[in-house]
Write a protein that holds these residues in place. Structure first.
Motif, PDB file in Angstrom:
ATOM      1  N   THR A 152       6.287 -14.168  -7.089  1.00  0.00           N
ATOM      2  CA  THR A 152       5.580 -13.793  -5.871  1.00  0.00           C
ATOM      3  C   THR A 152       6.604 -13.615  -4.750  1.00  0.00           C
ATOM      4  O   THR A 152       7.542 -14.398  -4.622  1.00  0.00           O
ATOM      5  N   MET A 153       6.420 -12.567  -3.952  1.00  0.00           N
ATOM      6  CA  MET A 153       7.381 -12.233  -2.895  1.00  0.00           C
ATOM      7  C   MET A 153       6.775 -12.464  -1.515  1.00  0.00           C
ATOM      8  O   MET A 153       5.615 -12.147  -1.278  1.00  0.00           O
ATOM      9  N   VAL A 154       7.578 -13.009  -0.612  1.00  0.00           N
ATOM     10  CA  VAL A 154       7.122 -13.299   0.746  1.00  0.00           C
ATOM     11  C   VAL A 154       8.000 -12.559   1.748  1.00  0.00           C
ATOM     12  O   VAL A 154       9.239 -12.629   1.666  1.00  0.00           O
ATOM     13  N   PHE A 155       7.369 -11.847   2.678  1.00  0.00           N
ATOM     14  CA  PHE A 155       8.086 -11.072   3.682  1.00  0.00           C
ATOM     15  C   PHE A 155       7.570 -11.402   5.078  1.00  0.00           C
ATOM     16  O   PHE A 155       6.398 -11.743   5.248  1.00  0.00           O
ATOM     17  N   TYR A 156       8.444 -11.250   6.070  1.00  0.00           N
ATOM     18  CA  TYR A 156       8.030 -11.242   7.467  1.00  0.00           C
ATOM     19  C   TYR A 156       8.064  -9.793   7.957  1.00  0.00           C
ATOM     20  O   TYR A 156       8.886  -8.994   7.485  1.00  0.00           O
ATOM     21  N   GLU A 157       7.176  -9.467   8.878  1.00  0.00           N
ATOM     22  CA  GLU A 157       7.182  -8.116   9.447  1.00  0.00           C
ATOM     23  C   GLU A 157       6.589  -8.130  10.842  1.00  0.00           C
ATOM     24  O   GLU A 157       5.786  -9.008  11.173  1.00  0.00           O
ATOM     25  N   SER A 158       7.008  -7.163  11.652  1.00  0.00           N
ATOM     26  CA  SER A 158       6.445  -7.035  12.991  1.00  0.00           C
ATOM     27  C   SER A 158       5.154  -6.237  12.900  1.00  0.00           C
ATOM     28  O   SER A 158       4.983  -5.417  11.986  1.00  0.00           O
ATOM     29  N   PRO A 159       4.221  -6.441  13.831  1.00  0.00           N
ATOM     30  CA  PRO A 159       2.949  -5.714  13.768  1.00  0.00           C
ATOM     31  C   PRO A 159       3.109  -4.203  13.860  1.00  0.00           C
ATOM     32  O   PRO A 159       2.348  -3.466  13.230  1.00  0.00           O
ATOM     33  N   VAL A 160       4.109  -3.734  14.592  1.00  0.00           N
ATOM     34  CA  VAL A 160       4.269  -2.280  14.755  1.00  0.00           C
ATOM     35  C   VAL A 160       4.799  -1.608  13.488  1.00  0.00           C
ATOM     36  O   VAL A 160       4.636  -0.400  13.314  1.00  0.00           O
ATOM     37  N   ARG A 161       5.407  -2.381  12.600  1.00  0.00           N
ATOM     38  CA  ARG A 161       5.948  -1.805  11.367  1.00  0.00           C
ATOM     39  C   ARG A 161       5.134  -2.175  10.129  1.00  0.00           C
ATOM     40  O   ARG A 161       5.504  -1.813   9.002  1.00  0.00           O
ATOM     41  N   LEU A 162       4.049  -2.908  10.315  1.00  0.00           N
ATOM     42  CA  LEU A 162       3.284  -3.401   9.176  1.00  0.00           C
ATOM     43  C   LEU A 162       2.795  -2.279   8.267  1.00  0.00           C
ATOM     44  O   LEU A 162       3.005  -2.319   7.042  1.00  0.00           O
ATOM     45  N   VAL A 163       2.133  -1.283   8.819  1.00  0.00           N
ATOM     46  CA  VAL A 163       1.556  -0.214   8.001  1.00  0.00           C
ATOM     47  C   VAL A 163       2.646   0.570   7.277  1.00  0.00           C
ATOM     48  O   VAL A 163       2.496   0.911   6.093  1.00  0.00           O
ATOM     49  N   LYS A 164       3.755   0.848   7.944  1.00  0.00           N
ATOM     50  CA  LYS A 164       4.864   1.555   7.298  1.00  0.00           C
ATOM     51  C   LYS A 164       5.395   0.756   6.117  1.00  0.00           C
ATOM     52  O   LYS A 164       5.648   1.305   5.034  1.00  0.00           O
ATOM     53  N   THR A 165       5.548  -0.533   6.315  1.00  0.00           N
ATOM     54  CA  THR A 165       6.061  -1.383   5.234  1.00  0.00           C
ATOM     55  C   THR A 165       5.084  -1.445   4.072  1.00  0.00           C
ATOM     56  O   THR A 165       5.485  -1.374   2.898  1.00  0.00           O
ATOM     57  N   LEU A 166       3.801  -1.560   4.363  1.00  0.00           N
ATOM     58  CA  LEU A 166       2.802  -1.577   3.287  1.00  0.00           C
ATOM     59  C   LEU A 166       2.819  -0.255   2.523  1.00  0.00           C
ATOM     60  O   LEU A 166       2.681  -0.244   1.286  1.00  0.00           O
ATOM     61  N   ASN A 167       2.990   0.847   3.216  1.00  0.00           N
ATOM     62  CA  ASN A 167       3.087   2.146   2.540  1.00  0.00           C
ATOM     63  C   ASN A 167       4.330   2.220   1.658  1.00  0.00           C
ATOM     64  O   ASN A 167       4.294   2.784   0.555  1.00  0.00           O
ATOM     65  N   ASP A 168       5.427   1.637   2.135  1.00  0.00           N
ATOM     66  CA  ASP A 168       6.644   1.587   1.313  1.00  0.00           C
ATOM     67  C   ASP A 168       6.420   0.726   0.082  1.00  0.00           C
ATOM     68  O   ASP A 168       6.885   1.049  -1.024  1.00  0.00           O
ATOM     69  N   VAL A 200      -5.457  -3.123   1.530  1.00  0.00           N
ATOM     70  CA  VAL A 200      -4.953  -3.854   2.706  1.00  0.00           C
ATOM     71  C   VAL A 200      -4.298  -2.892   3.696  1.00  0.00           C
ATOM     72  O   VAL A 200      -4.477  -3.009   4.909  1.00  0.00           O
ATOM     73  N   CYS A 201      -3.561  -1.919   3.179  1.00  0.00           N
ATOM     74  CA  CYS A 201      -2.936  -0.922   4.041  1.00  0.00           C
ATOM     75  C   CYS A 201      -3.990  -0.114   4.784  1.00  0.00           C
ATOM     76  O   CYS A 201      -3.863   0.150   5.988  1.00  0.00           O
ATOM     77  N   THR A 202      -5.052   0.277   4.075  1.00  0.00           N
ATOM     78  CA  THR A 202      -6.143   1.017   4.701  1.00  0.00           C
ATOM     79  C   THR A 202      -6.790   0.202   5.812  1.00  0.00           C
ATOM     80  O   THR A 202      -7.084   0.715   6.896  1.00  0.00           O
ATOM     81  N   HIS A 203      -6.980  -1.084   5.560  1.00  0.00           N
ATOM     82  CA  HIS A 203      -7.590  -1.984   6.543  1.00  0.00           C
ATOM     83  C   HIS A 203      -6.789  -2.011   7.836  1.00  0.00           C
ATOM     84  O   HIS A 203      -7.340  -1.856   8.933  1.00  0.00           O
ATOM     85  N   PHE A 204      -5.478  -2.202   7.731  1.00  0.00           N
ATOM     86  CA  PHE A 204      -4.659  -2.335   8.934  1.00  0.00           C
ATOM     87  C   PHE A 204      -4.328  -0.992   9.571  1.00  0.00           C
ATOM     88  O   PHE A 204      -3.939  -0.942  10.741  1.00  0.00           O
ATOM     89  N   SER A 205      -4.497   0.098   8.832  1.00  0.00           N
ATOM     90  CA  SER A 205      -4.294   1.428   9.404  1.00  0.00           C
ATOM     91  C   SER A 205      -5.387   1.781  10.400  1.00  0.00           C
ATOM     92  O   SER A 205      -5.210   2.661  11.252  1.00  0.00           O
ATOM     93  N   GLN A 206      -6.500   1.068  10.308  1.00  0.00           N
ATOM     94  CA  GLN A 206      -7.656   1.382  11.136  1.00  0.00           C
ATOM     95  C   GLN A 206      -7.810   0.462  12.342  1.00  0.00           C
ATOM     96  O   GLN A 206      -8.839   0.463  13.002  1.00  0.00           O
ATOM     97  N   LYS A 207      -6.774  -0.339  12.625  1.00  0.00           N
ATOM     98  CA  LYS A 207      -6.888  -1.261  13.742  1.00  0.00           C
ATOM     99  C   LYS A 207      -5.554  -1.392  14.467  1.00  0.00           C
ATOM    100  O   LYS A 207      -4.495  -1.024  13.941  1.00  0.00           O
ATOM    101  N   ASP A 208      -5.633  -1.904  15.686  1.00  0.00           N
ATOM    102  CA  ASP A 208      -4.444  -2.171  16.489  1.00  0.00           C
ATOM    103  C   ASP A 208      -3.925  -3.553  16.097  1.00  0.00           C
ATOM    104  O   ASP A 208      -4.522  -4.571  16.446  1.00  0.00           O
ATOM    105  N   VAL A 209      -2.832  -3.574  15.358  1.00  0.00           N
ATOM    106  CA  VAL A 209      -2.330  -4.823  14.797  1.00  0.00           C
ATOM    107  C   VAL A 209      -1.485  -5.575  15.821  1.00  0.00           C
ATOM    108  O   VAL A 209      -0.590  -5.009  16.451  1.00  0.00           O
ATOM    109  N   LYS A 210      -1.782  -6.863  15.975  1.00  0.00           N
ATOM    110  CA  LYS A 210      -1.025  -7.713  16.887  1.00  0.00           C
ATOM    111  C   LYS A 210      -0.688  -9.029  16.186  1.00  0.00           C
ATOM    112  O   LYS A 210      -1.306  -9.400  15.200  1.00  0.00           O
ATOM    113  N   GLY A 211       0.287  -9.735  16.745  1.00  0.00           N
ATOM    114  CA  GLY A 211       0.598 -11.072  16.245  1.00  0.00           C
ATOM    115  C   GLY A 211       1.715 -11.095  15.220  1.00  0.00           C
ATOM    116  O   GLY A 211       2.220 -10.073  14.776  1.00  0.00           O
ATOM    117  N   GLU A 212       2.093 -12.302  14.849  1.00  0.00           N
ATOM    118  CA  GLU A 212       3.114 -12.514  13.838  1.00  0.00           C
ATOM    119  C   GLU A 212       2.534 -12.215  12.451  1.00  0.00           C
ATOM    120  O   GLU A 212       1.388 -12.573  12.165  1.00  0.00           O
TER     121      GLU A 212
END
Length: 221
Positions: A152-168, A200-212
């Motif tokens: 299992t892999m664990v990553f940190y990401e910023s909210p502004v890059r979340l969707v891009k990272t999920l797409n990657d 999950v990517c679809t879910h966050f693509s449809q909202k303004d993501v904030k937070g850690e």
């Protein structure tokens, strides 16, 4: 000596009694962002000198801090949230203290990836913590290597890059790979979204993501 003191990742109540005691006895508290840390210190009535220690100045001041520790000072190092050294500055100072025979003690406490990993519902008997993946150089190489990672892999990401990272991740791991994105852990608006990378990517693509953000991804099967 140097104390490494974990700080709450959101809820200010998530700090140990001992951590508060150490912060009160330290001669100086070194903080990643003094403005952020001042809220925690004020909440617990801790009045101590606070100096900045972050990735932009650590190389310049690490020797100066170590020299003061050798002279008998007691310092505490905190970060904005979580345990110093986990995707935050601490390594250089700890290494220099060990080299100079200065005692270092790390207190147990909060770190964001542990609750995210446990509540993901994915296997946690074996996992790899990858932190923040490179933005450009080395990103593709790393993702190719992780595509066959069985743990299992664990990553940190910023909210502004979340969707891009999920797409990657979808590109390299596959759209049906299971994952969990944890956002705003321990806070009022905590969210843990579980499912396939596609969903999950679809879910966050449809909202303004904030937070850690913590992303937990199932290993290769």
């Amino acid at each position: 000596m140097l104390y490494i003191v974990p700080s709450p990742i959101g809820n200010l109540a998530d700090i140990t009694f001992r951590a508060v005691e150490i912060l009160k006895l330290a001669d100086v508290i070194f903080a990643e962002d003094t403005r952020t840390s001042s809220k925690l210190l004020q909440h617990y009535g801790i009045v101590k000198p606070v100096s900045p220690y972050h990735q932009h100045n650590e190389h310049k001041i690490v020797q100066h801090i170590t020299d003061q520790l050798k002279a008998g000072k007691t310092f505490a190092l905190i970060t904005d949230a979580g345990t110093p050294g986990i995707s935050d500055p601490a390594f250089l100072l700890v290494r220099e203290c060990i080299k100079e025979d200065v005692k270092v003690e790390c207190l147990p406490g909060a770190t964001a990836f542990v609750p995210a990993l446990v509540n993901s519902g994915l296997p946690i008997n074996r996992f790899t913590f990858e932190g923040f993946i490179p933005l450009k150089k080395g990103r593709q190489t790393l993702l190719k290597a992780l595509a066959t990672e069985e743990r299992t892999m664990v990553f940190y990401e910023s909210p502004v890059r979340l969707v891009k990272t999920l797409n990657d991740f979808i590109t390299y791991f596959g759209a049906e790979r299971q994952c969990c994105v944890s956002r705003e852990l321990t806070k009022f608006y905590e969210e843990n979204k579980r499912g396939s990378l596609h969903d999950v990517c679809t879910h966050f693509s449809q909202k303004d993501v904030k937070g850690e953000i913590v992303i937990v991804v199932d290993g290769h099967r």
